[in-house]
Design a protein around this motif. Sequence first.
Motif, PDB file in Angstrom:
ATOM      1  N   ALA A 400       0.738  -1.135   0.031  1.00  0.00           N
ATOM      2  CA  ALA A 400      -0.024   0.049   0.054  1.00  0.00           C
ATOM      3  C   ALA A 400       0.658   1.175   0.149  1.00  0.00           C
ATOM      4  O   ALA A 400       0.204   2.345  -0.009  1.00  0.00           O
ATOM      5  CB  ALA A 400      -1.012   0.082   1.122  1.00  0.00           C
ATOM      6  N   ALA A 401       2.186   0.970  -0.055  1.00  0.00           N
ATOM      7  CA  ALA A 401       3.080   2.287  -0.008  1.00  0.00           C
ATOM      8  C   ALA A 401       2.774   2.985  -1.314  1.00  0.00           C
ATOM      9  O   ALA A 401       3.036   4.279  -1.360  1.00  0.00           O
ATOM     10  CB  ALA A 401       4.570   1.747   0.243  1.00  0.00           C
ATOM     11  N   SER A 402       2.448   2.153  -2.202  1.00  0.00           N
ATOM     12  CA  SER A 402       2.317   3.123  -3.689  1.00  0.00           C
ATOM     13  C   SER A 402       1.367   4.204  -3.584  1.00  0.00           C
ATOM     14  O   SER A 402       1.150   5.135  -4.152  1.00  0.00           O
ATOM     15  CB  SER A 402       1.764   1.943  -4.762  1.00  0.00           C
ATOM     16  N   ASN A 403       0.385   4.261  -2.385  1.00  0.00           N
ATOM     17  CA  ASN A 403      -0.469   5.272  -2.122  1.00  0.00           C
ATOM     18  C   ASN A 403       0.310   6.492  -1.453  1.00  0.00           C
ATOM     19  O   ASN A 403      -0.486   7.516  -1.687  1.00  0.00           O
ATOM     20  CB  ASN A 403      -1.588   4.657  -1.224  1.00  0.00           C
ATOM     21  N   ILE A 404       1.050   6.012  -0.698  1.00  0.00           N
ATOM     22  CA  ILE A 404       1.813   7.223   0.021  1.00  0.00           C
ATOM     23  C   ILE A 404       2.806   7.716  -1.133  1.00  0.00           C
ATOM     24  O   ILE A 404       2.683   9.188  -1.166  1.00  0.00           O
ATOM     25  CB  ILE A 404       2.864   6.616   1.077  1.00  0.00           C
ATOM     26  N   VAL A 405       3.192   6.992  -2.276  1.00  0.00           N
ATOM     27  CA  VAL A 405       3.855   7.770  -3.291  1.00  0.00           C
ATOM     28  C   VAL A 405       3.065   8.665  -4.070  1.00  0.00           C
ATOM     29  O   VAL A 405       3.345   9.937  -4.306  1.00  0.00           O
ATOM     30  CB  VAL A 405       4.689   6.763  -4.118  1.00  0.00           C
ATOM     31  N   MET A 406       1.828   8.114  -4.276  1.00  0.00           N
ATOM     32  CA  MET A 406       1.021   8.935  -5.010  1.00  0.00           C
ATOM     33  C   MET A 406       0.638  10.088  -4.214  1.00  0.00           C
ATOM     34  O   MET A 406       0.492  11.229  -4.837  1.00  0.00           O
ATOM     35  CB  MET A 406      -0.391   8.436  -5.310  1.00  0.00           C
ATOM     36  N   ALA A 407       0.119  10.195  -2.813  1.00  0.00           N
ATOM     37  CA  ALA A 407       0.004  11.235  -2.154  1.00  0.00           C
ATOM     38  C   ALA A 407       0.936  12.404  -2.194  1.00  0.00           C
ATOM     39  O   ALA A 407       0.686  13.574  -2.421  1.00  0.00           O
ATOM     40  CB  ALA A 407      -0.144  10.786  -0.702  1.00  0.00           C
ATOM     41  N   PHE A 408       2.287  11.818  -2.049  1.00  0.00           N
ATOM     42  CA  PHE A 408       3.285  12.625  -1.915  1.00  0.00           C
ATOM     43  C   PHE A 408       3.661  13.500  -3.433  1.00  0.00           C
ATOM     44  O   PHE A 408       3.839  14.674  -3.325  1.00  0.00           O
ATOM     45  CB  PHE A 408       4.547  12.435  -1.507  1.00  0.00           C
ATOM     46  N   THR A 409       3.230  12.744  -4.477  1.00  0.00           N
ATOM     47  CA  THR A 409       3.353  13.489  -5.914  1.00  0.00           C
ATOM     48  C   THR A 409       2.157  14.269  -5.907  1.00  0.00           C
ATOM     49  O   THR A 409       2.360  15.535  -6.463  1.00  0.00           O
ATOM     50  CB  THR A 409       3.144  12.317  -6.884  1.00  0.00           C
ATOM     51  N   VAL A 410       0.915  13.913  -5.446  1.00  0.00           N
ATOM     52  CA  VAL A 410      -0.152  15.114  -5.345  1.00  0.00           C
ATOM     53  C   VAL A 410       0.174  16.222  -4.505  1.00  0.00           C
ATOM     54  O   VAL A 410      -0.134  17.370  -4.813  1.00  0.00           O
ATOM     55  CB  VAL A 410      -1.523  14.430  -5.020  1.00  0.00           C
ATOM     56  N   MET A 411       0.815  16.022  -3.461  1.00  0.00           N
ATOM     57  CA  MET A 411       1.365  17.041  -2.389  1.00  0.00           C
ATOM     58  C   MET A 411       2.456  17.934  -3.228  1.00  0.00           C
ATOM     59  O   MET A 411       1.913  19.437  -2.947  1.00  0.00           O
ATOM     60  CB  MET A 411       2.255  16.585  -1.334  1.00  0.00           C
ATOM     61  N   LEU A 412       3.106  17.528  -4.099  1.00  0.00           N
ATOM     62  CA  LEU A 412       4.116  18.418  -4.933  1.00  0.00           C
ATOM     63  C   LEU A 412       3.173  19.287  -5.809  1.00  0.00           C
ATOM     64  O   LEU A 412       3.523  20.476  -6.054  1.00  0.00           O
ATOM     65  CB  LEU A 412       5.003  17.580  -5.274  1.00  0.00           C
ATOM     66  N   THR A 413       2.115  18.700  -6.361  1.00  0.00           N
ATOM     67  CA  THR A 413       1.365  19.271  -7.413  1.00  0.00           C
ATOM     68  C   THR A 413       0.608  20.469  -6.579  1.00  0.00           C
ATOM     69  O   THR A 413       0.443  21.418  -7.537  1.00  0.00           O
ATOM     70  CB  THR A 413       0.530  18.321  -8.140  1.00  0.00           C
ATOM     71  N   LEU A 414       0.033  20.266  -5.574  1.00  0.00           N
ATOM     72  CA  LEU A 414      -0.569  21.093  -4.814  1.00  0.00           C
ATOM     73  C   LEU A 414       0.254  22.475  -4.239  1.00  0.00           C
ATOM     74  O   LEU A 414      -0.024  23.671  -4.385  1.00  0.00           O
ATOM     75  CB  LEU A 414      -1.405  20.578  -3.424  1.00  0.00           C
ATOM     76  N   LEU A 415       1.636  22.120  -3.957  1.00  0.00           N
ATOM     77  CA  LEU A 415       2.394  23.010  -3.691  1.00  0.00           C
ATOM     78  C   LEU A 415       3.003  23.824  -4.618  1.00  0.00           C
ATOM     79  O   LEU A 415       3.183  25.186  -4.474  1.00  0.00           O
ATOM     80  CB  LEU A 415       3.467  22.526  -2.562  1.00  0.00           C
ATOM     81  N   PHE A 416       3.116  23.570  -5.887  1.00  0.00           N
ATOM     82  CA  PHE A 416       4.180  24.041  -6.731  1.00  0.00           C
ATOM     83  C   PHE A 416       3.222  24.074  -8.077  1.00  0.00           C
ATOM     84  O   PHE A 416       3.755  24.800  -9.010  1.00  0.00           O
ATOM     85  CB  PHE A 416       5.230  23.469  -7.007  1.00  0.00           C
ATOM     86  N   LEU A 417       2.519  23.168  -8.602  1.00  0.00           N
ATOM     87  CA  LEU A 417       2.181  23.072 -10.161  1.00  0.00           C
ATOM     88  C   LEU A 417       0.362  23.299 -10.378  1.00  0.00           C
ATOM     89  O   LEU A 417       0.394  23.358 -11.299  1.00  0.00           O
ATOM     90  CB  LEU A 417       2.328  21.546 -10.517  1.00  0.00           C
ATOM     91  N   THR A 418      -0.202  23.843  -9.313  1.00  0.00           N
ATOM     92  CA  THR A 418      -1.550  24.058  -9.536  1.00  0.00           C
ATOM     93  C   THR A 418      -1.820  25.242 -10.599  1.00  0.00           C
ATOM     94  O   THR A 418      -2.902  25.099 -11.339  1.00  0.00           O
ATOM     95  CB  THR A 418      -2.298  24.493  -8.340  1.00  0.00           C
ATOM     96  N   PRO A 419      -0.904  26.276 -10.554  1.00  0.00           N
ATOM     97  CA  PRO A 419      -1.245  27.426 -11.417  1.00  0.00           C
ATOM     98  C   PRO A 419      -1.027  26.775 -12.948  1.00  0.00           C
ATOM     99  O   PRO A 419      -1.534  27.656 -14.093  1.00  0.00           O
ATOM    100  CB  PRO A 419       0.097  28.433 -11.458  1.00  0.00           C
TER     101      PRO A 419
END
Length: 659
Positions: A400-419
Amino acid sequence: MSNAAKNMYPSMNGESITYRVAIPPPQPFLKSLKNIIKKTLFPDDPMLRQFKNQPPARKLILALQYIFPILEWGPRYSFEFLKSDLIAGITIASLAIPQGISYAKLANLPPILGLYSSFVPPLVYAIMGSSRDLAVGTVAVASLLTASMLGREVNASENPTLYLHLAFTATFFAGVFQAALGIVRLGFIVDFLSHATIVGFMAGAATVVCLQQLKGILGLDHFTHETDIVSVMRSVFTQTHQWRWESAVLGCCFLFYLLLARFFSKKKPWLFWISAMAPLTSVILGSLLVYLTHAEKHGVQVIGHLKKGLNPPSVANLAFESSYLSTTIKTGTVTGVIALAEGIAVGRSFAMFKNYHIDGNKEMIAFGMMNIVGSCTSCYLTTGPFSRSAVNFNAGCKTAASNIVMAFTVMLTLLFLTPLFHYTPIVVLASIIIAAMLGLIDYEAAIHLWQVDKFDFFVCISAYVGVVFGSVEIGLVIAVALSLLRVLLFVARPRTLVLGNIPDTKIYRNVNQYPNTKNVPGVLILEIDAPIYFANSSYLRERLSRWIDEEEDKLKSSGESSLQYIILDMSAVGNIDTSGISMLQEFKKNIDRRGLKLALANPGEEVMKKLNKAKVIETIGQEWIFLTVGEAVGACNFMLHTFNPLPATDETDKWSNNV
């Protein structure tokens, strides 16, 4: 048993041996009730068995591992697992980002909520979930249900803040409902959604979702909040003057690209990453195209501004004191059941492929907790969608660690890539949803249902028609009602079969299934194919009497030996209630009035226990209760030839020789 009857069981040394059906020893009521509850609510779980004969400290560790499976597999985590989960997590993140934005729009919620819902819930599931392959996120059907049920009470465009708060509250109640089902071990309730029900419901919901996306494909500003096909088509064709060909052409091109990517991935499974990356590449290409051509000024709608930052808290936004509380509870319950059915079915499917076990009740608690936590962190309903989990599985995830990797990838998107999503065309999101939904219309499964079971096919089609022409809730109610009706019919109208002897054996089978079976002269063998309850006791009494009438009429017309013995094969009668016991007593009286003798074959433990308490065994005579149909037939033939010889015929000679 009489001495004459005992002699029909000779042993090797000439002594007679009688095998009787055992009567279970009496059991205290509370102990019996405890066993029933344990068997019903606590099915055999390999992990629960480990608690036995363990010291308290070890039991505490096992309990924590049971509640938080990450404590069980975490210490054994290796670098090889990390490499596989890293690839899988990044791959499903590329699918989760565009799908999350798309499904949030489908639920009439701000697109950023789709990204929020792909960050916090996967982290919770990675800690509490037992599936190695499930990828957590939002789903189209639950999004559509949220929009449909909440949209009837509050217009998302006119009052977006209230609508948002109701969505959080409905998610909270969905989580509470899911977790409660798991805690009290009522996971079997979800099993009432049969395979046929799910196939029809999912196909109908997918059809409705696709029709709803015509708003984005055609670039319409106003659209109906109803989900039935009539309302949708009326809304589409009454606004033909507002159709935008630029949007339609762009949508068709991207839809073709997405379907082509899926086609190649199906043809070559090792190319699964093409289909997985297609939604994200569509978003990137669509955004670049709009940015470079300024298509937003020519009728192509875009997402607009997405604010940076992680999930803001939303505990204060839960509307428990709102006048819409009943609506949020109903929405949460319905969407929670659908999310559970999909998530558990997906988890079990992939667990079967990899040969490991997941506990449905533990999964319910995990789903419930991630939705409760999600509702407090600006997320809406999440579960384990099939498309995302299939990509996770094909990408080679190990834990289930693949969900953690996905979550952190989404976190980076929220922090830097949403514009970067500002210029993402709405029509591309509509194309992504349509492409995903077309995979849920499983026409092959419907054809299989038609070939195997016409009633299941009828349930499937009823669910589909109910969803498409009524609403998602109506379709679900119709399908579940029909499934329950079928269960009730099985209970209320159980099969009763006439058994015959397969030549040269002591095996007795259904005469319709095995036409070469032979009748036993003077004996009618009937099988009851279900437990005997109040719902079917009257029917069984009448049906058994009709079998006897038909048999006597047939023997009279053919001039054969008269009927003298009735054998009831009770192998399939797992239980019996007081109404069933009364039925047996009345049936025995009816048999006696006809001058016939009743024998029982192979009654089970619960049946013998209750027959003994009701003193039915004394009425029938324990010597007329046998382990097998063969022994009962042997006893009947012995009595026929000893005390009431039948006229000599080939058939009677044959039975006499066998005895």
